[in-house]
Design a protein around this motif. Structure first.
Motif, PDB file in Angstrom:
ATOM      1  N   ILE A 413       1.131  -0.795  -0.135  1.00 27.02           N
ATOM      2  CA  ILE A 413       0.133  -0.079   0.224  1.00 27.02           C
ATOM      3  C   ILE A 413       1.384   1.202   0.236  1.00 27.02           C
ATOM      4  O   ILE A 413       0.636   2.387  -0.784  1.00 27.02           O
ATOM      5  N   LEU A 414       1.886   1.110   0.685  1.00 27.62           N
ATOM      6  CA  LEU A 414       2.390   2.898   1.180  1.00 27.62           C
ATOM      7  C   LEU A 414       2.975   2.912  -0.528  1.00 27.62           C
ATOM      8  O   LEU A 414       3.221   3.931  -0.792  1.00 27.62           O
ATOM      9  N   LEU A 415       3.709   1.501  -1.493  1.00 27.28           N
ATOM     10  CA  LEU A 415       4.026   2.032  -2.042  1.00 27.28           C
ATOM     11  C   LEU A 415       3.750   1.997  -3.470  1.00 27.28           C
ATOM     12  O   LEU A 415       3.586   2.842  -4.246  1.00 27.28           O
ATOM     13  N   ASP A 416       2.391   1.555  -2.757  1.00 28.24           N
ATOM     14  CA  ASP A 416       1.138   2.408  -4.270  1.00 28.24           C
ATOM     15  C   ASP A 416       0.587   3.880  -4.187  1.00 28.24           C
ATOM     16  O   ASP A 416       0.725   4.450  -4.900  1.00 28.24           O
ATOM     17  N   ARG A 417       0.937   4.367  -2.171  1.00 31.80           N
ATOM     18  CA  ARG A 417       0.888   5.424  -2.306  1.00 31.80           C
ATOM     19  C   ARG A 417       1.700   6.471  -3.035  1.00 31.80           C
ATOM     20  O   ARG A 417       1.576   7.537  -3.543  1.00 31.80           O
ATOM     21  N   ALA A 418       3.187   5.261  -2.953  1.00 26.19           N
ATOM     22  CA  ALA A 418       4.450   6.215  -2.985  1.00 26.19           C
ATOM     23  C   ALA A 418       4.143   6.818  -4.628  1.00 26.19           C
ATOM     24  O   ALA A 418       4.052   7.789  -5.206  1.00 26.19           O
ATOM     25  N   MET A 419       3.295   5.899  -5.688  1.00 25.74           N
ATOM     26  CA  MET A 419       3.344   5.857  -6.966  1.00 25.74           C
ATOM     27  C   MET A 419       2.009   6.889  -7.463  1.00 25.74           C
ATOM     28  O   MET A 419       2.106   6.811  -8.738  1.00 25.74           O
ATOM     29  N   PRO A 442       5.849  15.092   3.082  1.00 25.28           N
ATOM     30  CA  PRO A 442       6.657  15.609   3.555  1.00 25.28           C
ATOM     31  C   PRO A 442       6.559  16.314   5.694  1.00 25.28           C
ATOM     32  O   PRO A 442       7.533  15.954   6.066  1.00 25.28           O
ATOM     33  N   PHE A 443       5.269  16.415   5.710  1.00 29.11           N
ATOM     34  CA  PHE A 443       4.410  17.331   7.024  1.00 29.11           C
ATOM     35  C   PHE A 443       5.063  15.807   8.147  1.00 29.11           C
ATOM     36  O   PHE A 443       5.205  15.437   9.152  1.00 29.11           O
ATOM     37  N   ASN A 444       4.690  13.842   7.121  1.00 28.59           N
ATOM     38  CA  ASN A 444       4.848  12.713   8.250  1.00 28.59           C
ATOM     39  C   ASN A 444       5.755  12.060   7.381  1.00 28.59           C
ATOM     40  O   ASN A 444       5.479  11.310   8.273  1.00 28.59           O
ATOM     41  N   GLY A 445       7.222  12.897   6.849  1.00 27.40           N
ATOM     42  CA  GLY A 445       8.186  12.244   7.152  1.00 27.40           C
ATOM     43  C   GLY A 445       8.120  11.547   5.824  1.00 27.40           C
ATOM     44  O   GLY A 445       8.720  11.202   5.544  1.00 27.40           O
ATOM     45  N   MET A 446       7.502  11.308   4.451  1.00 26.66           N
ATOM     46  CA  MET A 446       7.072  10.480   3.550  1.00 26.66           C
ATOM     47  C   MET A 446       7.973  11.084   2.367  1.00 26.66           C
ATOM     48  O   MET A 446       7.171  12.412   2.072  1.00 26.66           O
ATOM     49  N   ASP A 447       9.138  10.788   2.018  1.00 24.61           N
ATOM     50  CA  ASP A 447       9.365  12.221   0.633  1.00 24.61           C
ATOM     51  C   ASP A 447      10.183  10.525  -0.099  1.00 24.61           C
ATOM     52  O   ASP A 447      10.974  11.191  -0.712  1.00 24.61           O
ATOM     53  N   PRO A 448       9.440   9.509  -0.918  1.00 18.70           N
ATOM     54  CA  PRO A 448       7.757   9.587  -1.054  1.00 18.70           C
ATOM     55  C   PRO A 448       7.871   7.935   0.563  1.00 18.70           C
ATOM     56  O   PRO A 448       6.883   8.207   0.720  1.00 18.70           O
ATOM     57  N   ILE A 449       8.829   7.355   0.464  1.00 17.29           N
ATOM     58  CA  ILE A 449       8.952   6.740   1.511  1.00 17.29           C
ATOM     59  C   ILE A 449      10.953   7.210   2.731  1.00 17.29           C
ATOM     60  O   ILE A 449      11.779   7.092   1.686  1.00 17.29           O
ATOM     61  N   SER A 450      10.184   6.932   3.459  1.00 20.04           N
ATOM     62  CA  SER A 450      10.849   7.600   5.090  1.00 20.04           C
ATOM     63  C   SER A 450      11.807   6.548   4.591  1.00 20.04           C
ATOM     64  O   SER A 450      11.762   5.166   4.232  1.00 20.04           O
ATOM     65  N   ASP A 451      13.287   6.962   5.164  1.00 24.42           N
ATOM     66  CA  ASP A 451      14.144   6.119   5.807  1.00 24.42           C
ATOM     67  C   ASP A 451      13.792   5.233   6.639  1.00 24.42           C
ATOM     68  O   ASP A 451      14.345   4.026   6.322  1.00 24.42           O
ATOM     69  N   GLU A 452      13.634   5.373   7.936  1.00 24.47           N
ATOM     70  CA  GLU A 452      12.915   4.214   8.251  1.00 24.47           C
ATOM     71  C   GLU A 452      12.509   3.240   8.069  1.00 24.47           C
ATOM     72  O   GLU A 452      12.456   1.726   7.991  1.00 24.47           O
ATOM     73  N   VAL A 453      11.195   3.111   7.209  1.00 27.52           N
ATOM     74  CA  VAL A 453      10.661   1.485   5.881  1.00 27.52           C
ATOM     75  C   VAL A 453      11.676   1.776   5.268  1.00 27.52           C
ATOM     76  O   VAL A 453      10.890   0.373   4.429  1.00 27.52           O
ATOM     77  N   GLN A 454      12.397   2.293   4.828  1.00 30.43           N
ATOM     78  CA  GLN A 454      13.054   1.406   3.456  1.00 30.43           C
ATOM     79  C   GLN A 454      13.785   0.035   3.082  1.00 30.43           C
ATOM     80  O   GLN A 454      13.835  -0.490   2.617  1.00 30.43           O
TER      81      GLN A 454
END
Length: 546
Positions: A413-419, A442-454
Motif C-alpha cells: 500500500i505504501l508503495l502504491d501511494r508513493a506512485m 513531507p509533513f509526515n516524514g514521507m518523501d515518498p518513502i521514509s528512511d525508516e521503512v526503506q
C-alpha cells in the motif's frame, strides 16, 4: 533560545545594515549589482542569458506554450484559492488546539527547516527557482522583449530568483504577450514536476518487497502498550500468541497473522481482545523478534475529537474499546476493521453503550498485572453510554484509533501511494482532495518513502536508487509547490500580475474602452484583492506558528 530563532536574529542583524547601505547609497550599491526592492535586496546578474537567447528562437512553440501556460495557471489559481479558503476556515480550530509547528518551518532554508533535508532541499530548490525564472526570461525574449538582468532576491533569507524583463519593452507588448510571460514560470515548474514524477514512478516500479501484504508499523503512539513493549516503529508484525499459550522453545505457539483493509485502514487479522495479554512477533531489519513481555492488544484510543460524543461521555485517551452494545446485542471489536463494521450497523443520533478497558502494564513473564497511570488489578470492562454524532450521514464516535498504539500500513500500500497521488480516490471530490494528502507527505516524514521503512524493500543499486527516488520526489514537490504558490493572486507573486491582466481583459469585454480608466480599475481591483489575499495568507501562516 531555539536555534532557528537565534539564526534568524543573526541573519537579520547582518541584513539590516546592508539594506540601509543599499537604500542610502544606491549608486555605490549598483556597482556591486545590488538594488533595493521594497524590504528586499535584488542581486542582479546576467546568468542564463545565453540559454534564454538559444531557446527563445522557437517562437511558434512558445506561442503555443503561452496558451498552455494560461490554462495551467487558471487551474492552479483555483487550487491555491481553495487551499487558502480551507486553511482560513480551519484557523479557529487550529488555534484552539494550541498546536504549532515553530518558526523554523516558515524558513525555506534546507537543513534549518526540519521538513527540508539539506542535500535534497538545496538541489531541488535551486532547480525549481532557476527553471521558473528561465521560463519568464525565455517567454519574454520569444515575444521580442529584452531581459535586463537575472539574479537572486534576498531578504534576511534567500527568497528566490528573478528575471527582469525590460519594462518599456513589455509595456509595448500585447496583453497576450504579457500574460504569456507572467504565466511561464508557473507552467514550466508544473512541467518539470510532471516529468520528475513520471521518472519517480518508473524508479519506484523497480522496488519489490518480501513483506508485500504484511502489517508494517509506520506510526507508534508514545506511552502505548506497544511502545512500552519496545516494538520499534517500522517493524513488520508477523504473529501473536496469547500469553498462556506461548512457549519460547516452540515456534508453533506463535499464530501467524495477515492483514485486512477497511476504508483504507489496515488491521491485523488476529482474534484478540484487551482482556488478554499477547506476545507479539515482529521483523525489524530482516531479523525476527518476540516481545519480552505480553501486551494488551485491541482497539486503542489514541486521540479524541474535542467535544465529540466519546469526549462528552468521558472516554479518555489511552483506553481500549472492547465492545459496542446496540440494543440487547454486544459486539466485541478486536480490530479497527471490526470496529468500523459494527459502527456501520448504527445510525447518527443512536444511543449505544461502549465497553471500555483501561490500559495496564505488565511485569514478569507470568503476565502479572502491575499498577500504572490507569490503576491496578486485572483488566475489566466498564460500559459508557454514548449518543453517536453525525459525520456526513455516518455514525460518529469521535475517536482516532490504533492497534495497541501501532498504526499500520503494508509495504504494498505504501508503495502504491508513493506512485499514485490519487490512491483510494473514488469520486470527483476525493480526486481533487487526494492531491493535498499526497503533497502533505513531507509533513509526515514521507518523501515518498521514509528512511525508516526503506528496509521493507529490495532496491536495485541499493542506496543509489534510494537517492534517485528521494531526489526526484523533492524535485517534484518543490516545483509543484512553487507553481501553486505563485498562482496566489497577490503581488509580488506571479498570480498578482496574472490576476491584474485578467481584470483588464474583463473590463475591456465589459465595454471599458478608455485605456486610462481601464488601468485605474485594474489597479484598484487587483490591489485590493492582493491586500486581502496577503492578509489571509499571513493569518494562515501565523496560525501555524503561534
Amino acid at each position: 533560545m531555539d536555534l532557528a530563532y537565534l539564526i534568524l536574529i543573526v541573519l537579520a542583524v547582518i541584513y539590516v545594515p546592508i539594506w540601509v547601505w543599499v537604500w542610502r547609497k544606491p549608486e555605490q550599491a549598483e556597482r556591486y549589482h545590488l538594488c533595493k526592492y521594497g524590504p528586499c535586496i535584488m542581486i542582479k546578474t546576467r546568468l542564463g542569458f545565453k540559454t534564454m537567447d538559444r531557446l527563445c528562437k522557437y517562437t511558434r512553440f512558445w506561442r503555443a506554450f503561452g496558451f498552455f501556460s494560461k490554462l495551467v495557471s487558471a487551474v492552479l489559481f483555483l487550487l491555491m484559492m481553495y487551499m487558502l479558503v480551507v486553511a482560513i476556515i480551519a484557523v479557529p480550530s487550529r488555534m484552539a488546539s494550541g498546536s504549532s509547528i515553530g518558526i523554523e518551518y516558515a524558513l525555506a532554508i534546507p537543513g534549518l527547516n526540519p521538513m527540508l533535508p539539506l542535500v535534497y532541499g538545496v538541489i531541488a530548490l535551486v532547480v525549481a527557482m532557476v527553471v521558473h525564472e528561465l521560463g519568464h526570461g525565455i517567454q519574454a525574449r520569444a515575444n521580442g522583449a529584452r531581459v535586463d538582468s537575472s539574479g537572486l532576491l534576498y531578504g534576511v533569507v534567500p527568497l528566490g530568483a528573478f528575471v527582469e524583463p525590460n519594462e518599456e519593452d513589455m509595456k509595448k507588448k500585447s496583453r497576450r504577450a504579457q500574460m504569456d510571460m507572467y504565466t511561464a514560470g508557473i507552467s514550466v515548474n508544473t512541467v518539470v514536476a510532471i516529468l520528475c514524477f513520471a521518472l519517480l514512478v518508473g524508479c519506484c516500479g523497480t522496488l519489490s518487497s518480501d513483506y508485500e501484504d504484511d502489517a508494517g508499523v509506520y506510526y507508534m503512539d508514545d506511552g502505548s502498550p506497544a511502545y512500552l513493549a519496545g516494538i520499534p516503529a517500522s517493524a513488520i508484525i508477523t504473529g501473536v500468541s496469547e500469553s498462556s499459550v506461548y512457549d519460547p522453545s516452540d515456534p508453533s505457539t506463535i499464530q501467524s497473522v495477515g492483514t485486512s483493509v477497511v476504508d483504507g485502514s489496515v488491521s491485523l487479522d488476529a482474534d484478540v481482545d484487551p482482556l488478554h495479554y499477547y506476545y507479539v512477533q515482529y521483523v525489524y531489519n530482516d531479523e525476527t523478534y518476540v516481545t519480552e513481555e505480553p501486551i494488551q492488544m485491541g482497539v486503542y484510543v489514541r486521540s479524541l475529537t474535542s467535544g465529540g460524543p466519546a469526549d462528552q461521555a468521558g472516554i479518555e485517551n489511552g483506553e481500549f474499546i472492547y465492545s459496542i452494545v446496540i440494543g440487547d446485542d454486544e459486539h466485541t471489536v478486536g480490530s479497527i476493521s471490526e470496529f468500523r463494521q459494527v459502527m456501520d450497523a448504527t445510525s447518527p443520533g443512536q444511543t449505544v453503550e461502549v465497553g471500555i478497558v483501561q490500559a495496564v502494564a505488565y511485569g514478569s513473564g507470568d503476565a502479572s498485572v502491575q499498577a500504572v497511570a490507569y490503576g491496578s488489578g486485572d483488566a475489566s470492562v466498564q460500559y459508557v453510554t454514548v449518543t453517536l454524532g453525525d459525520n456526513g450521514g455516518r455514525s460518529l464516535l469521535g475517536v482516532t484509533m490504533s492497534t495497541s498504539g501501532m498504526t499500520f500500513t503494508t509495504p504494498g500500500i505504501l508503495l502504491d501511494r508513493a506512485m499514485n497521488p490519487f490512491y483510494g480516490a473514488d469520486s470527483a471530490y476525493s480526486y481533487f482532495t487526494s492531491i493535498f494528502s499526497y503533497l502533505s507527505g513531507p509533513f509526515n516524514g514521507m518523501d515518498p518513502i521514509s528512511d525508516e521503512v526503506q528496509w521493507w524493500y529490495d532496491a536495485p543499486m541499493g542506496d543509489v536508487m534510494w537517492f534517485i527516488i528521494t531526489l526526484l520526489y523533492w524535485l517534484f514537490w518543490l516545483n509543484i509547490l512553487l507553481a501553486i504558490s505563485n498562482a496566489l493572486p497577490a503581488y509580488p507573486f506571479d498570480g498578482g500580475f496574472i490576476f491584474a491582466g485578467g481584470v483588464s481583459w474583463l473590463c475591456e469585454k465589459l465595454g471599458v474602452r478608455d485605456e486610462e480608466r481601464r488601468n485605474r480599475i485594474t489597479e484598484s481591483v487587483s490591489g485590493s484583492v492582493s491586500t486581502v489575499v496577503l492578509f489571509m495568507f499571513m493569518i494562515v501562516v501565523l496560525s501555524f506558528l503561534m
